[in-house]
Enzyme design. Structure first.
Site, PDB file in Angstrom:
ATOM      1  N   LYS A   1      -7.620   8.076  -0.671  1.00  0.00           N
ATOM      2  CA  LYS A   1      -8.893   8.431  -0.023  1.00  0.00           C
ATOM      3  C   LYS A   1      -9.525   9.694  -0.630  1.00  0.00           C
ATOM      4  O   LYS A   1      -9.792  10.669   0.065  1.00  0.00           O
ATOM      5  CB  LYS A   1      -8.700   8.637   1.477  1.00  0.00           C
ATOM      6  CG  LYS A   1      -8.110   7.444   2.223  1.00  0.00           C
ATOM      7  CD  LYS A   1      -7.992   7.742   3.713  1.00  0.00           C
ATOM      8  CE  LYS A   1      -7.430   6.572   4.487  1.00  0.00           C
ATOM      9  NZ  LYS A   1      -5.980   6.390   4.263  1.00  0.00           N
TER      10      LYS A   1
ATOM     11  N   THR B   1     -10.138   3.697  11.144  1.00  0.00           N
ATOM     12  CA  THR B   1     -10.004   2.858  12.345  1.00  0.00           C
ATOM     13  C   THR B   1      -9.521   3.652  13.553  1.00  0.00           C
ATOM     14  O   THR B   1      -9.454   3.120  14.661  1.00  0.00           O
ATOM     15  CB  THR B   1      -9.065   1.664  12.084  1.00  0.00           C
ATOM     16  OG1 THR B   1      -7.863   2.128  11.470  1.00  0.00           O
ATOM     17  CG2 THR B   1      -9.734   0.644  11.179  1.00  0.00           C
TER      18      THR B   1
ATOM     19  N   ASP C   1     -14.135  14.622  -2.842  1.00  0.00           N
ATOM     20  CA  ASP C   1     -14.310  15.939  -3.443  1.00  0.00           C
ATOM     21  C   ASP C   1     -15.614  15.913  -4.234  1.00  0.00           C
ATOM     22  O   ASP C   1     -16.360  14.929  -4.183  1.00  0.00           O
ATOM     23  CB  ASP C   1     -13.114  16.258  -4.350  1.00  0.00           C
ATOM     24  CG  ASP C   1     -12.784  17.753  -4.384  1.00  0.00           C
ATOM     25  OD1 ASP C   1     -13.721  18.542  -4.614  1.00  0.00           O
ATOM     26  OD2 ASP C   1     -11.615  18.120  -4.188  1.00  0.00           O
ATOM     27  N   ILE C   2     -15.870  16.966  -4.992  1.00  0.00           N
ATOM     28  CA  ILE C   2     -17.085  16.968  -5.798  1.00  0.00           C
ATOM     29  C   ILE C   2     -16.964  15.893  -6.876  1.00  0.00           C
ATOM     30  O   ILE C   2     -15.852  15.520  -7.272  1.00  0.00           O
ATOM     31  CB  ILE C   2     -17.354  18.355  -6.420  1.00  0.00           C
ATOM     32  CG1 ILE C   2     -16.226  18.757  -7.379  1.00  0.00           C
ATOM     33  CG2 ILE C   2     -17.535  19.397  -5.327  1.00  0.00           C
ATOM     34  CD1 ILE C   2     -16.524  20.025  -8.162  1.00  0.00           C
TER      35      ILE C   2
ATOM     36  N   ARG D   1       2.940  -0.989  10.910  1.00  0.00           N
ATOM     37  CA  ARG D   1       4.052  -0.983  11.857  1.00  0.00           C
ATOM     38  C   ARG D   1       4.451  -2.348  12.384  1.00  0.00           C
ATOM     39  O   ARG D   1       5.615  -2.564  12.736  1.00  0.00           O
ATOM     40  CB  ARG D   1       3.718  -0.036  13.016  1.00  0.00           C
ATOM     41  CG  ARG D   1       3.931   1.422  12.651  1.00  0.00           C
ATOM     42  CD  ARG D   1       3.307   2.379  13.637  1.00  0.00           C
ATOM     43  NE  ARG D   1       1.864   2.474  13.456  1.00  0.00           N
ATOM     44  CZ  ARG D   1       1.147   3.534  13.801  1.00  0.00           C
ATOM     45  NH1 ARG D   1       1.723   4.567  14.376  1.00  0.00           N
ATOM     46  NH2 ARG D   1      -0.148   3.560  13.597  1.00  0.00           N
TER      47      ARG D   1
ATOM     48  N   ASP E   1      -3.547   4.360  -1.808  1.00  0.00           N
ATOM     49  CA  ASP E   1      -4.458   4.770  -0.735  1.00  0.00           C
ATOM     50  C   ASP E   1      -4.467   6.295  -0.598  1.00  0.00           C
ATOM     51  O   ASP E   1      -3.783   6.851   0.263  1.00  0.00           O
ATOM     52  CB  ASP E   1      -4.004   4.100   0.562  1.00  0.00           C
ATOM     53  CG  ASP E   1      -4.842   4.484   1.768  1.00  0.00           C
ATOM     54  OD1 ASP E   1      -5.993   4.908   1.592  1.00  0.00           O
ATOM     55  OD2 ASP E   1      -4.319   4.361   2.902  1.00  0.00           O
TER      56      ASP E   1
ATOM     57  N   LYS F   1       0.846  -1.198   0.000  1.00  0.00           N
ATOM     58  CA  LYS F   1       0.000   0.000   0.000  1.00  0.00           C
ATOM     59  C   LYS F   1       0.876   1.242   0.000  1.00  0.00           C
ATOM     60  O   LYS F   1       1.758   1.387   0.841  1.00  0.00           O
ATOM     61  CB  LYS F   1      -0.917   0.021   1.218  1.00  0.00           C
ATOM     62  CG  LYS F   1      -1.840   1.250   1.267  1.00  0.00           C
ATOM     63  CD  LYS F   1      -2.818   1.174   2.440  1.00  0.00           C
ATOM     64  CE  LYS F   1      -2.185   1.549   3.769  1.00  0.00           C
ATOM     65  NZ  LYS F   1      -1.933   3.011   3.871  1.00  0.00           N
TER      66      LYS F   1
END
Length: 239
Positions: A62, A123, A65-66, A215, A60, A33
């Site tokens: 995310k 999360t 927006d419009i 991690r 990733d 990712k």
């Protein structure tokens, strides 16, 4: 996408750090990712470098927006050849539908478009934060399930959710719908800034389609060994 491979979150600042981390894995097939920090630093170059290493890729970013802006952005991302991308479900159905259309329009003829999933709630979001800061009065689980149903109705392939919501989501959506679950930790690891966390074994038991691990692998003393431990636990193979 290969559901058997844990997705490694490459939370590094530069391509050099990223490639140094990957070097001990040699030519092993990995699903990785790339998030905002790395992509905003390196841009499409990092995708090219990881594709040359034969990695499956989850980009990733995310998007939220419009609809027109998301549509145009997805056209560009489709051309990078990644396997999985995402938007925020809170952008609504029109935005999600526009994202699907952009991916389809931007994918080269004869190629499969990247899978598209929607972030339901991060999360790091707690029940208290949802109500007191975001002013969403419905319970967290109900909100996540509602967003998941809207994502499926909008033509998306799945959602990002916590392990603990996967079962409730599958009561409302088709079995082929993806539940990609971050916040994965080994039992001895700290939760850090995640709230809704789980082990790979719990994720498997609760029906997650894929797990994202950061991690617990990238900060381990021996990342290759940590990855193998997580992969085997995810596959249900006792050690």
């Amino acid at each position: 996408m290969n559901r058997n491979l844990p997705i490694i979150a490459l939370d590094f600042a530069t391509a050099e750090e990223t490639l140094a981390f990957l070097q001990p894995f040699h030519n092993e097939q990995l699903f990785v990712k790339v998030g905002m920090e790395l992509f905003y630093q390196e841009g499409p170059r990092i995708i090219k470098l990881l594709k040359e290493r034969n990695c499956e890729l989850f980009l990733d970013l995310k998007l939220h927006d419009i609809p027109t802006t998301v549509n145009k952005a997805m056209k560009r991302l489709a051309g990078l050849g990644v396997d999985l991308v995402n938007v925020h479900a809170a952008g609504g159905k029109k935005m999600m539908e526009a994202a699907v259309e952009g991916l389809e329009e931007g994918t080269a003829s004869g190629k499969k478009r990247p899978s598209l999933i929607a972030v339901t709630q991060l999360t790091s979001t707690s029940e208290h934060m949802l109500k007191e800061e975001l002013w969403i009065k419905n319970p967290l689980l109900e909100t996540v399930v509602h967003y998941s149903k809207q994502a499926e109705e909008s033509g998306l392939d799945g959602v990002v959710c916590s392990v603990h919501e996967a079962g409730a989501i599958y009561e409302q959506v088709s079995p082929s719908f993806l539940t990609v679950t971050p916040g994965i930790r080994l039992s001895e690891d700290a939760a850090n800034d995640q709230v809704r966390v789980a082990t790979p074994a719990v994720a498997r038991e609760k029906g997650s389609s894929a797990i994202v691990v950061g991690r617990s692998i990238t900060k381990a003393d021996n990342p290759v060994k940590a990855y193998e431990t997580i992969r085997l636990e995810w596959e249900g193979i006792s050690q």
